[in-house]
Design an enzyme around this catalytic site. Structure first.
Site, PDB file in Angstrom:
ATOM      1  N   CYS A   6     -48.288  -4.919  12.639  1.00 35.99           N
ATOM      2  CA  CYS A   6     -47.300  -3.941  13.074  1.00 35.99           C
ATOM      3  C   CYS A   6     -47.921  -2.565  13.289  1.00 35.99           C
ATOM      4  CB  CYS A   6     -46.185  -3.856  12.035  1.00 35.99           C
ATOM      5  SG  CYS A   6     -44.647  -3.196  12.687  1.00 35.99           S
ATOM      6  N   ASP A 124     -39.311  -5.568   2.857  1.00 32.07           N
ATOM      7  CA  ASP A 124     -40.287  -4.487   2.819  1.00 32.07           C
ATOM      8  C   ASP A 124     -40.124  -3.660   1.551  1.00 32.07           C
ATOM      9  OD1 ASP A 124     -42.271  -2.723   3.649  1.00 32.07           O
ATOM     10  OD2 ASP A 124     -41.441  -2.479   5.661  1.00 32.07           O
TER      11      ASP A 124
END
Length: 203
Positions: A6, A124
């Site tokens: 990412c 996350d």
């Protein structure tokens, strides 16, 4: 084991993902607070450099419907949403959604668990993109379903194998953990090590 890299910020980083066979490429849009935030035009240039088998993911925080429409038109395969999903979103948007949760809002998992438009989840740390880990047991207790489950938050080439063995996710997601030591841009060697260690742990 799926691997998502990412926070891409330039086309050269796309070549690293091609070389080491990443599964997903994430690009941060409409979030100027992030040092990895890029324009949708630059994202388009990066996507052109990615191998066709790599899924392109737009990473956003509480997007507007207009932003989501622009993302869908730009050719992304998924939109990863942190924060809130706009009201009536699924009446206007057909792109699959990866709903991101952190340790403060995992209780809201159930309301998305039954939503057909949600293709998967990203779990996350409390501050996405911070490079901090969190208590993985919070994810291991969540019942698995047919949707994709990606583990993020403080993963590195050194701890990704342990994380995979503990949580047994469908995939892992990294950004800070594969950045250059300077904190600017992605490290080809760290990407190689991360993907290699993730794949070995999954065997």
């Amino acid at each position: 084991m799926k691997v998502k890299i990412c926070g891409l910020t330039n086309p050269q980083e796309a070549e690293y993902l091609n070389r080491y066979h990443a599964d997903f490429a994430g690009m941060v849009l409409y979030y100027p607070k992030s040092k990895r935030n890029i324009t949708i035009e630059l994202a388009g240039q990066i996507m052109k450099c990615l191998h066709k088998n790599i899924k392109k993911v737009a990473v956003v925080v509480s997007p507007t419907l207009e932003q989501a429409v622009e993302i869908e038109k730009s050719g992304f395969d998924y939109i990863q949403i942190h924060g809130h999903i706009p009201e009536h979103f699924f009446e206007h948007i057909n792109i699959p959604v990866l709903k991101a949760f952190n340790v403060t809002d995992m209780d809201s998992y159930e309301q998305y668990h039954r939503c057909e438009g949600i293709a998967g989840y990203v779990f996350d740390a409390i501050e996405p993109g911070s490079g901090n880990t969190f208590d993985w047991s919070k994810v291991s207790l969540i019942p698995k379903d047919e949707k994709l489950l990606l583990l993020a938050g403080g993963l590195t080439p050194d701890n990704v194998a342990e994380a995979i063995r503990y949580v047994q996710p469908d995939g892992v997601d990294v950004s800070t953990g594969v950045e250059c030591d300077s904190g600017v841009g992605k490290s080809e060697e760290k990407i190689r090590q991360f993907i290699q260690n993730a794949n070995c742990a999954a065997k």
